[in-house]
Write a protein that holds these residues in place. Structure first.
Motif, PDB file in Angstrom:
ATOM      1  N   THR A  29       0.835  -1.206   0.000  1.00 33.20           N
ATOM      2  CA  THR A  29       0.000   0.000   0.000  1.00 33.20           C
ATOM      3  C   THR A  29       0.869   1.256   0.000  1.00 33.20           C
ATOM      4  O   THR A  29       0.616   2.203  -0.752  1.00 33.20           O
ATOM      5  N   GLY A  30       1.899   1.265   0.829  1.00 37.83           N
ATOM      6  CA  GLY A  30       2.785   2.423   0.884  1.00 37.83           C
ATOM      7  C   GLY A  30       3.531   2.662  -0.408  1.00 37.83           C
ATOM      8  O   GLY A  30       3.670   3.812  -0.861  1.00 37.83           O
ATOM      9  N   LEU A  31       4.004   1.601  -1.043  1.00 37.99           N
ATOM     10  CA  LEU A  31       4.728   1.733  -2.311  1.00 37.99           C
ATOM     11  C   LEU A  31       3.802   2.238  -3.410  1.00 37.99           C
ATOM     12  O   LEU A  31       4.162   3.107  -4.210  1.00 37.99           O
ATOM     13  N   MET A  32       2.586   1.684  -3.450  1.00 36.85           N
ATOM     14  CA  MET A  32       1.599   2.091  -4.458  1.00 36.85           C
ATOM     15  C   MET A  32       1.217   3.550  -4.274  1.00 36.85           C
ATOM     16  O   MET A  32       1.097   4.311  -5.238  1.00 36.85           O
ATOM     17  N   GLU A 230      -0.196   0.462  10.016  1.00 34.59           N
ATOM     18  CA  GLU A 230       0.127   0.381   8.590  1.00 34.59           C
ATOM     19  C   GLU A 230       1.097   1.477   8.173  1.00 34.59           C
ATOM     20  O   GLU A 230       2.053   1.232   7.424  1.00 34.59           O
ATOM     21  N   GLU A 231       0.881   2.700   8.667  1.00 36.99           N
ATOM     22  CA  GLU A 231       1.724   3.807   8.235  1.00 36.99           C
ATOM     23  C   GLU A 231       3.168   3.665   8.726  1.00 36.99           C
ATOM     24  O   GLU A 231       4.087   4.252   8.142  1.00 36.99           O
ATOM     25  N   ASP A 232       3.379   2.887   9.780  1.00 38.84           N
ATOM     26  CA  ASP A 232       4.747   2.678  10.270  1.00 38.84           C
ATOM     27  C   ASP A 232       5.578   1.922   9.237  1.00 38.84           C
ATOM     28  O   ASP A 232       6.760   2.227   9.025  1.00 38.84           O
ATOM     29  N   ILE A 233       4.979   0.929   8.608  1.00 38.59           N
ATOM     30  CA  ILE A 233       5.666   0.168   7.562  1.00 38.59           C
ATOM     31  C   ILE A 233       5.715   0.963   6.269  1.00 38.59           C
ATOM     32  O   ILE A 233       6.757   1.039   5.606  1.00 38.59           O
TER      33      ILE A 233
END
Length: 274
Positions: A29-32, A230-233
């Motif tokens: 999710t973070g990469l996207m 989630e935002e930590d990763i």
């Protein structure tokens, strides 16, 4: 330089093993959201396809593509590397997230639990990276190296068994493999770093994090007072894989809320407070 320039992954191709659940999905999710096209694979193709469809509906700058893959055997690694090669001729980011664990009490821990865990968490991780090196090197240069991010664990840093003896040992090995590969691949403009997470909500930790009450109790034992989010990763991945992280290699990034620096009681507190 603007934050967008530091952390943008627009135009990047990433591959996340075990990307449909837990930390893998958080990273995907973070990469996207930073603009990357993210390939995800796990043993359950249906789960990867479903997650890809769900995440693509977020209208983020990037996109996700799911398919089947297994890093638990030599044949599985070869097939997975081939599946990636069929989809792209360059790979900017590889996240080795797929992993398994085994729990049993000391005195009851089975012999087989060592090979099964090490095959996935160490041999599979190393072999897949090795197989995909040509794609990583093809995308790299001194100003913008390719990135490998391995998923270790705080259990690989701190003496925490909790019945997962082979898992803890395998994650310590992940950290050491990360350092070795960082040293050997630096001249080819490939950075290799690792995350060492503490407790996050995932299928692997469902016994301790699925229930809100239990999750809160687990968080109370973390120095920063909560389990990971989630935002930590996502933040770690955007940092390590973006321009802002291009000069970092061989790091084991503690994403554990301070567990890695817990060292027991203050030995002289009673005397000093008296």
């Amino acid at each position: 330089m603007t934050p967008n320039e530091l952390f943008s992954l627009k135009g990047k191709i990433a591959f996340v093993t075990g990307g449909a659940t837990g930390i893998g999905r958080m990273a995907t999710t973070g990469l996207m959201q930073a603009g990357a096209h993210v390939l995800i694979a796990s043993r359950k193709a249906d789960a990867c396809l479903a997650v890809a469809e769900e995440l693509n509906q977020m209208n983020a700058p990037g996109s996700v593509e799911g398919f089947a893959g297994d890093v638990g055997t030599e044949e599985g690694v070869e097939a997975l590397a081939k599946a990636v090669q069929e989809r792209t001729d360059k790979l900017h980011i590889l996240m080795n997230n797929a992993g398994i664990s085994w729990g049993a009490k000391l005195g009851e821990f089975p012999f087989d639990a060592w090979a099964k865990v090490m095959n996935v968490n160490n041999a599979g991780m190393f072999s897949l990276t090795q197989s995909l090196l040509p794609l990583l090197i093809a995308s790299s240069n001194a100003d913008d190296p390719a990135r490998v991010v391995n998923v270790g664990s705080v259990m690989g840093d701190a003496p925490l068994g909790d019945g997962a003896y082979s898992y803890a040992a395998s994650k310590a090995a992940v950290h050491q493999i990360t350092r070795i590969m960082a040293k050997e691949l630096a001249s080819q403009h490939v950075t290799v770093n690792a995350l060492a997470p503490g407790p996050f909500v995932s299928r692997m930790t469902a016994f301790a994090t699925a229930d809100e009450t239990t999750r809160s109790k687990v968080g109370d034992d973390v120095p920063l007072g909560r389990v990971g989010r989630e935002e930590d990763i996502a933040g770690c991945m955007q940092f390590l894989c973006g321009r802002g992280g291009s000069y970092i290699t061989g790091a084991i990034l503690p994403v554990s809320g301070g567990i890695q620096v817990m060292s027991g009681p203050n030995l002289f507190r009673a005397a000093l407070e008296g």
